[in-house]
Design an enzyme around this catalytic site. Structure first.
Site, PDB file in Angstrom:
ATOM      1  N   ASN A 126       0.962  -1.128   0.118  1.00  0.00           N
ATOM      2  CA  ASN A 126       0.116  -0.246   0.108  1.00  0.00           C
ATOM      3  C   ASN A 126       1.041   0.784  -0.272  1.00  0.00           C
ATOM      4  O   ASN A 126       1.409   1.398   0.698  1.00  0.00           O
ATOM      5  CB  ASN A 126      -0.679  -0.216   1.207  1.00  0.00           C
ATOM      6  CG  ASN A 126      -1.792   1.087   1.532  1.00  0.00           C
ATOM      7  OD1 ASN A 126      -1.687   1.787   0.596  1.00  0.00           O
ATOM      8  ND2 ASN A 126      -2.523   0.758   2.362  1.00  0.00           N
ATOM      9  N   ARG A 133      -2.223  -2.071  -3.707  1.00  0.00           N
ATOM     10  CA  ARG A 133      -3.345  -1.182  -3.815  1.00  0.00           C
ATOM     11  C   ARG A 133      -3.548   0.126  -3.808  1.00  0.00           C
ATOM     12  O   ARG A 133      -2.680   0.461  -4.485  1.00  0.00           O
ATOM     13  CB  ARG A 133      -3.821  -0.856  -1.902  1.00  0.00           C
ATOM     14  CG  ARG A 133      -5.455  -0.856  -1.994  1.00  0.00           C
ATOM     15  CD  ARG A 133      -5.414  -0.444  -0.355  1.00  0.00           C
ATOM     16  NE  ARG A 133      -6.308   0.262   0.438  1.00  0.00           N
ATOM     17  CZ  ARG A 133      -6.946   1.298   1.454  1.00  0.00           C
ATOM     18  NH1 ARG A 133      -5.768   1.336   2.111  1.00  0.00           N
ATOM     19  NH2 ARG A 133      -7.424   1.566   2.211  1.00  0.00           N
ATOM     20  N   HIS A 142     -12.450   2.417   0.314  1.00  0.00           N
ATOM     21  CA  HIS A 142     -12.604   1.739   0.544  1.00  0.00           C
ATOM     22  C   HIS A 142     -13.710   0.172   0.691  1.00  0.00           C
ATOM     23  O   HIS A 142     -14.176  -0.986   0.665  1.00  0.00           O
ATOM     24  CB  HIS A 142     -14.079   1.044   2.268  1.00  0.00           C
ATOM     25  CG  HIS A 142     -12.970   2.441   3.125  1.00  0.00           C
ATOM     26  ND1 HIS A 142     -13.566   3.671   3.381  1.00  0.00           N
ATOM     27  CD2 HIS A 142     -11.725   2.897   3.111  1.00  0.00           C
ATOM     28  CE1 HIS A 142     -12.943   3.978   4.149  1.00  0.00           C
ATOM     29  NE2 HIS A 142     -11.305   4.282   4.309  1.00  0.00           N
ATOM     30  N   ARG A 150     -11.941  14.543   8.719  1.00  0.00           N
ATOM     31  CA  ARG A 150     -12.535  14.864   7.504  1.00  0.00           C
ATOM     32  C   ARG A 150     -13.158  15.242   7.830  1.00  0.00           C
ATOM     33  O   ARG A 150     -14.728  14.995   8.417  1.00  0.00           O
ATOM     34  CB  ARG A 150     -12.650  13.931   6.325  1.00  0.00           C
ATOM     35  CG  ARG A 150     -11.765  13.707   5.894  1.00  0.00           C
ATOM     36  CD  ARG A 150     -11.860  12.885   4.525  1.00  0.00           C
ATOM     37  NE  ARG A 150     -10.920  12.173   3.739  1.00  0.00           N
ATOM     38  CZ  ARG A 150     -10.073  11.078   3.510  1.00  0.00           C
ATOM     39  NH1 ARG A 150     -11.246   9.957   4.491  1.00  0.00           N
ATOM     40  NH2 ARG A 150      -9.533  10.579   3.120  1.00  0.00           N
ATOM     41  N   GLU A 173      -8.380  -6.331   4.377  1.00  0.00           N
ATOM     42  CA  GLU A 173      -8.326  -5.810   2.907  1.00  0.00           C
ATOM     43  C   GLU A 173      -7.178  -6.516   2.575  1.00  0.00           C
ATOM     44  O   GLU A 173      -7.007  -6.747   1.228  1.00  0.00           O
ATOM     45  CB  GLU A 173      -8.344  -4.123   3.308  1.00  0.00           C
ATOM     46  CG  GLU A 173      -9.293  -3.515   3.420  1.00  0.00           C
ATOM     47  CD  GLU A 173      -9.206  -1.998   3.638  1.00  0.00           C
ATOM     48  OE1 GLU A 173      -8.256  -1.340   4.627  1.00  0.00           O
ATOM     49  OE2 GLU A 173      -9.597  -1.176   2.608  1.00  0.00           O
TER      50      GLU A 173
END
Ligand code: ADP
Length: 407
Positions: free
Chosen positions: A9, A91, A180, A241, A384
């Site tokens: 990643n 990813r 996601h 966020r 993941e």
């Protein structure tokens, strides 16, 4: 011999990796490269066999970082050859409409991933770079891109289309892409077996709430709604966020505070959410503050829960019924308080937690609703890396949907 995948990643200044055994799902080794390309020293952490190896030295670029990571595997183990490294998985945040499915890493797909950087300016560049470097360092190992956006390419138009001027939206590819996706798909796929119900027709809501947070509604494993949009900024309140906010706040700040695009981007993505409301981005800190009587922290928690409840109610109606609500990611897996605050709001509709089951800490997927709850409530730890590893093994053996095959 085990069959393993090295899942990578790559971020703009960091790289996370994990060596996954695809047969039993175990993470055999993992690590982190931090502060790439910064004037100060960077950090490496390599974990294997219960041992943690840490190093501090300058890391000028991704190539230097990844070369060092391969040296760590040689030096500290596990030996990648002995552990049956079958593929490398990368990813990628944004695959846009170009990549509805995973793709093998080729020169062409590397360029395509780079070109999609307009959709994820901070992510796609480094992700393409990571794949390019690994291809150079390990040319004989098949490698694949797995896109966080692929799952939500199946969204119906009614959910992915914004009520924005059609010409402008089409010209600039503005729509809801979601994020996601790998996690929502994986978690959603675990729920039917957990409930002992057929996957077909199962109506569920998955709440992936970690530092980033998103909700999805799924029927029979296909997504029908998701809360993140063109970028991960839309939807739930997150660690830093805003989530949903009137876009006119942007016009207002340009006109009245003289902020430019980069400042606004930073304000909305990095300095808002729980961080902006309380000064703390970590949910554990905010919960602690609230417990100690901090009213501001309590209000922030209430806002956080309020938004999730709104999405669950919305999606329940969009689904026309509901079989399961599932919590995952850092907050969803660990915060019994958050789960209770959300679920208790649906007491009017007969949804009930089993308080004891909700309080148990475990790494296993589990049902936490009461036996007579109208809707099952579950916790499924997301994985993941395992989902990426499985997808990459599949395309390395069968080829991808774009016609690429491993030579
Ligand atoms: P990311 O989106 O970065 O992958 P994670 O899914 O790992 O994030 O979630 C990280 C967040 O999980 C942390 O910011 C923290 O707020 C939250 N978290 C972890 N453990 C707990 C806990 N026991 N209680 C509440 N929140 C927790």
């Amino acid at each position: 011999m085990a069959k393993t995948v090295l899942v990578i990643n790559s971020g703009s200044s960091s790289i996370k990796y994990q060596l996954v055994d695809v047969e039993n799902g175990d993470a055999l080794a993992s690590g982190l490269v931090e502060k790439i390309g910064e004037p100060t020293d960077g950090f490496y952490t390599h974990k294997y066999n219960g041992e943690k190896h840490k190093f501090t030295e300058p890391i000028p670029d991704h190539e230097t970082g990844l070369k060092r990571v391969l040296e760590f595997f040689d030096q500290f183990g596990p030996n990648l050859k002995e552990y049956g490294l079958a593929a490398i998985g990368h990813r990628v945040v944004a695959g846009g409409a170009v990549f509805p499915e995973p793709a093998l890493v080729t020169e062409k797909t590397i360029h395509q991933v780079e070109d999609l950087a307009t959709l994820a300016p901070l992510h796609n560049g480094p992700e393409a770079k990571g794949a390019e470097v690994m291809k150079k360092l390990m040319p004989d190992v098949p490698a694949g891109f797995v896109f966080d956006s692929s799952f939500f390419q199946q969204l119906p138009a009614v959910s992915y289309t914004y009520a924005l001027n059609k010409e402008v939206a089409e010209k600039y590819q503005i729509r809801r892409y979601g994020a996601h996706g790998t996690s929502h798909e994986y978690v959603g796929s675990v729920v039917p077996s957990l409930l002992n119900k057929p996957a077909e027709g199962l109506k569920q809501i998955v709440l992936h709430i970690g530092n980033g947070a998103s909700a999805s509604a799924q029927i029979g494993g296909r997504p029908v709604e998701t809360s993140m949009g063109l970028t991960p900024l839309e939807g739930l309140v997150m660690g830093s966020r805003t989530g949903d906010i009137d876009p006119a706040v942007v016009f207002h700040l340009i006109r009245n505070a003289g902020l430019n695009v980069d400042e606004l981007d930073k304000l909305f993505n990095k300095q808002s959410g729980m961080t902006g409301l309380t000064g703390r981005g970590d949910m554990r800190d905010v919960e602690q503050l609230a417990e100690n009587g901090d009213e501001n922290a309590q209000l922030a928690l209430d806002i956080y829960h309020h938004r999730i409840v709104g999405y669950v109610g919305n999606y329940w109606a969009q689904l026309g019924g509901l079989d399961a609500i599932t919590f995952t990611a850092g907050v969803g897996e660990n915060s019994a308080e958050t789960r209770a605050a959300v679920i208790d709001k649906f007491a009017f509709a007969g949804v009930k937690l089993d308080a004891e089951k909700n309080a148990i800490r475990s790494d296993e997927p589990r049902v936490i609703s009461a036996a007579d709850s109208s809707v099952a409530v579950c916790v499924v730890p997301t994985n993941e890396e395992l989902a990426i590893a499985r997808k990459v093994i599949k395309i390395s053996e069968e080829g991808d949907v774009y016609g690429n095959k491993v030579a």
